[in-house]
Write a protein that holds these residues in place. Structure first.
Motif, short mmCIF file in Angstrom:
data_model
loop_
_atom_site.label_atom_id
_atom_site.label_comp_id
_atom_site.label_asym_id
_atom_site.label_seq_id
_atom_site.Cartn_x
_atom_site.Cartn_y
_atom_site.Cartn_z
N GLY A 161 0.83 -1.22 0.00
CA GLY A 161 0.00 0.00 0.00
C GLY A 161 0.85 1.25 0.00
N GLU A 162 1.89 1.25 0.81
CA GLU A 162 2.80 2.40 0.87
C GLU A 162 3.53 2.58 -0.46
N LEU A 163 3.95 1.50 -1.05
CA LEU A 163 4.63 1.56 -2.34
C LEU A 163 3.71 2.15 -3.41
N PHE A 164 2.47 1.66 -3.47
CA PHE A 164 1.53 2.16 -4.48
C PHE A 164 1.20 3.63 -4.23
N GLU A 165 1.12 4.03 -2.99
CA GLU A 165 0.89 5.44 -2.66
C GLU A 165 2.06 6.29 -3.15
N ASN A 166 3.28 5.81 -2.96
CA ASN A 166 4.46 6.54 -3.42
C ASN A 166 4.49 6.63 -4.95
N ILE A 167 4.09 5.57 -5.62
CA ILE A 167 4.03 5.59 -7.09
C ILE A 167 2.98 6.61 -7.55
N THR A 168 1.84 6.64 -6.88
CA THR A 168 0.79 7.61 -7.21
C THR A 168 1.30 9.03 -7.02
N LYS A 169 1.95 9.32 -5.90
CA LYS A 169 2.50 10.66 -5.64
C LYS A 169 3.53 11.02 -6.71
N SER A 170 4.39 10.07 -7.04
CA SER A 170 5.42 10.31 -8.05
C SER A 170 4.79 10.61 -9.41
N THR A 171 3.72 9.90 -9.75
CA THR A 171 3.05 10.10 -11.04
C THR A 171 2.38 11.47 -11.07
#
Length: 185
Positions: A161-171
């Protein structure tokens, strides 16, 4: 040394012979000269065959590299495609991992204001951005097509979940920097 050779006679029934009388040294010198020329031609033939073989090998390796490039590299992003991701996972003996698909919402909405080449360049930049920020020994990315990406992740389930959140923020940050409407993964 005496050497004789049959000579064809035109219109005669029996053969004539041509007789040479020469010393062994003269005969040996003649044979050495002929052998020397034969060796030179043989060496030249071997060199030509080796050069042709080297050229064929070079062409074969070039074609192999092109086929591998077409098979494993996305023409849009220049990064790995799904076949390359599969090969990496097999070659690196990944056994316990998660696969995630990222679909970019707003892709077609953004595409209305840009041409196909611009969108392909945008997806290539996004792929390189994610690759640069997140890819490591436990994270791999592959471009599927248009607005689809696949991730292979070796992490515990709680940290996904944290990884996907970081990917979303990065995008989202990527979209802001590149002046693109928001593309949500």
């Amino acid at each position: 040394t005496i050497a004789y050779y049959p000579v064809e006679s035109v219109g005669r029934e029996k053969e004539d012979y041509l007789v040479f009388v020469m010393s062994d040294a003269v005969l040996a010198e003649g044979i050495r000269g002929a052998m020397s020329r034969m060796n030179k031609y043989l060496a030249l033939g071997v060199i030509i065959i080796m050069l042709l073989g080297g050229y064929v090998l070079y062409i074969y390796l070039q074609m192999n590299a092109k086929v591998e490039n077409l098979s494993y590299v996305s023409p849009i992003t220049g990064g790995p495609n799904v076949a390359a991701l599969h090969k990496m996972l097999v070659d690196e003996n990944w056994s316990d991992f998660y696969l995630a698909v990222m679909v970019i919402d707003g892709y077609y909405k953004t595409m209305r204001h840009r041409n196909l080449r611009q969108m392909q360049n945008l997806m290539a930049k996004l792929c390189h951005n994610i690759d640069h920020e997140f890819v490591n020994e436990n994270f791999r990315i592959a471009y599927v097509h248009s607005h689809y990406f696949v991730f292979a992740i070796r992490k515990d389930r709680d940290s996904l979940g944290e990884l996907f959140e970081n990917i979303t923020k990065s995008t989202i940050k990527f979209c802001q920097v590149n002046n693109v409407g928001v593309l949500f993964p």
